[in-house]
Design an enzyme around this catalytic site. Structure first.
Site, mmCIF file in Angstrom:
data_model
loop_
_atom_site.group_PDB
_atom_site.id
_atom_site.type_symbol
_atom_site.label_atom_id
_atom_site.label_comp_id
_atom_site.label_asym_id
_atom_site.label_seq_id
_atom_site.Cartn_x
_atom_site.Cartn_y
_atom_site.Cartn_z
ATOM 1 N N LYS A 113 0.840 -1.205 0.000
ATOM 2 C CA LYS A 113 0.000 0.000 0.000
ATOM 3 C C LYS A 113 0.879 1.261 0.000
ATOM 4 C CE LYS A 113 -3.701 -2.263 2.666
ATOM 5 N NZ LYS A 113 -4.602 -2.097 3.837
ATOM 6 N N TYR A 146 -12.010 -2.858 -3.042
ATOM 7 C CA TYR A 146 -12.667 -2.724 -1.736
ATOM 8 C C TYR A 146 -14.179 -2.941 -1.808
ATOM 9 C CZ TYR A 146 -8.283 -1.278 0.420
ATOM 10 O OH TYR A 146 -7.001 -1.249 0.923
ATOM 11 N N ARG A 162 -1.332 -14.270 4.168
ATOM 12 C CA ARG A 162 -2.097 -13.659 5.269
ATOM 13 C C ARG A 162 -1.365 -13.832 6.609
ATOM 14 N NH1 ARG A 162 -6.444 -10.301 4.270
ATOM 15 N NH2 ARG A 162 -7.130 -10.885 6.348
ATOM 16 N N THR A 203 -5.009 -7.410 11.025
ATOM 17 C CA THR A 203 -5.384 -6.143 10.376
ATOM 18 C C THR A 203 -4.881 -4.938 11.171
ATOM 19 O OG1 THR A 203 -7.360 -7.211 9.502
ATOM 20 C CG2 THR A 203 -7.368 -4.800 9.563
ATOM 21 N N ARG A 236 3.100 -6.691 9.517
ATOM 22 C CA ARG A 236 2.384 -5.569 10.131
ATOM 23 C C ARG A 236 2.832 -5.337 11.573
ATOM 24 N NH1 ARG A 236 -3.620 -7.184 7.814
ATOM 25 N NH2 ARG A 236 -3.600 -5.901 5.915
ATOM 26 N N ASN A 293 -1.610 -0.242 7.393
ATOM 27 C CA ASN A 293 -0.994 -1.529 7.723
ATOM 28 C C ASN A 293 -0.166 -2.138 6.592
ATOM 29 O OD1 ASN A 293 -3.049 -2.342 6.071
ATOM 30 N ND2 ASN A 293 -4.297 -3.263 7.707
ATOM 31 N N HIS A 319 -1.843 -5.357 1.515
ATOM 32 C CA HIS A 319 -3.133 -6.026 1.309
ATOM 33 C C HIS A 319 -2.830 -7.411 0.768
ATOM 34 C CE1 HIS A 319 -7.263 -6.736 -0.104
ATOM 35 N NE2 HIS A 319 -6.647 -7.374 -1.088
ATOM 36 N N GLU A 321 -9.168 -10.071 -7.479
ATOM 37 C CA GLU A 321 -8.207 -8.990 -7.224
ATOM 38 C C GLU A 321 -7.025 -9.022 -8.200
ATOM 39 O OE1 GLU A 321 -9.279 -8.748 -2.450
ATOM 40 O OE2 GLU A 321 -7.291 -9.419 -3.062
HETATM 41 P P1 DAT Z 1 -7.301 -6.997 5.987
HETATM 42 O O1 DAT Z 1 -6.521 -5.909 5.263
HETATM 43 O O2 DAT Z 1 -6.513 -7.566 7.129
HETATM 44 O O3 DAT Z 1 -7.846 -8.029 5.060
HETATM 45 P P2 DAT Z 1 -10.008 -5.970 6.136
HETATM 46 O O4 DAT Z 1 -10.223 -6.588 4.802
HETATM 47 O O5 DAT Z 1 -10.967 -6.295 7.219
HETATM 48 O O6 DAT Z 1 -8.532 -6.265 6.677
HETATM 49 O O7 DAT Z 1 -10.018 -4.377 5.985
HETATM 50 C C1 DAT Z 1 -9.446 -3.752 4.857
HETATM 51 C C2 DAT Z 1 -8.639 -2.564 5.321
HETATM 52 O O8 DAT Z 1 -9.501 -1.600 5.939
HETATM 53 C C3 DAT Z 1 -7.635 -2.901 6.410
HETATM 54 O O9 DAT Z 1 -6.417 -3.344 5.874
HETATM 55 C C4 DAT Z 1 -7.489 -1.609 7.150
HETATM 56 C C5 DAT Z 1 -8.855 -0.975 7.028
HETATM 57 N N1 DAT Z 1 -9.699 -1.187 8.197
HETATM 58 C C6 DAT Z 1 -10.257 -2.369 8.609
HETATM 59 N N2 DAT Z 1 -11.024 -2.227 9.689
HETATM 60 C C7 DAT Z 1 -10.983 -0.895 9.979
HETATM 61 C C8 DAT Z 1 -11.569 -0.083 10.991
HETATM 62 N N3 DAT Z 1 -12.381 -0.589 11.917
HETATM 63 N N4 DAT Z 1 -11.278 1.245 10.993
HETATM 64 C C9 DAT Z 1 -10.460 1.788 10.061
HETATM 65 N N5 DAT Z 1 -9.891 1.085 9.081
HETATM 66 C C10 DAT Z 1 -10.135 -0.233 9.036
HETATM 67 MG MG MG Z 2 -9.262 -7.850 3.525
#
Ligand code: DAT
Ligand code: MG
Length: 140
Positions: free
Chosen positions: A10, A50, A86, A92, A103, A120, A123, A134
């Protein structure tokens, strides 16, 4: 099972120059970085990436952040590549990510960015269906 997954560095990871450290860890885990693409996402690409988060409070921030600067999109392959990437990434929330994970080890003191989203670094696709969808956003 041999799999392919999308691993995306990212904008925070690229801005901090962490790509070599990240690729070193992926390769040390026995996975292969097959192709790399330096790019900046369009809003349409970000919306596709997303799409599962559409409707969440932080969705707009996610799109703004991921389009805010250059990223490196990669296809990583190997045995169980999806779950292994992962694991390498860690949780996350970097404050909860295990020591030894990307991370966890590479986090900044402030893990919320100016868009209100968790910063973080990486992705990674979370399922075979996500990986196929994706990868197609970046690689034709
Ligand atoms: P991951 O990236 O571990 O797959 P995710 O798909 O649940 O996590 O979320 C996508 C991204 O969104 C994540 O990398 C960071 C952001 N994110 C997730 N939960 C969040 C929250 N509660 N507040 C702010 N950003 C968040
Ligand atoms: Mg995700």
């Amino acid at each position: 099972m041999r799999e392919k997954t999308l691993l995306l560095i990212k904008p925070d990871g690229v801005a901090r120059g962490l790509e070599n450290e990240i690729f070193k860890r992926v390769e040390a885990a026995g996975l292969m970085v097959e192709v790399k693409q330096n790019t900046t996402l369009t809003t349409a690409q970000a919306a596709e990436l997303y799409q599962p988060h559409l409707g969440k409070s932080f969705y707009a921030g996610l799109v703004k952040f991921i389009t805010s600067g250059p990223v490196i999109a990669t296809i990583v392959s190997g045995e169980n590549a999806i779950s292994r990437v992962r694991e390498l990434m860690g949780a996350t929330d970097p404050l909860k990510a295990a020591a030894g994970s990307l991370r966890g080890d590479l986090r900044e003191a402030n893990v919320i960015n100016e868009y209100g989203v968790i910063k973080n670094l990486v992705h990674g696709s979370d399922s075979p269906e996500s990986a196929a969808r994706e990868i197609a956003i970046f690689f034709k």
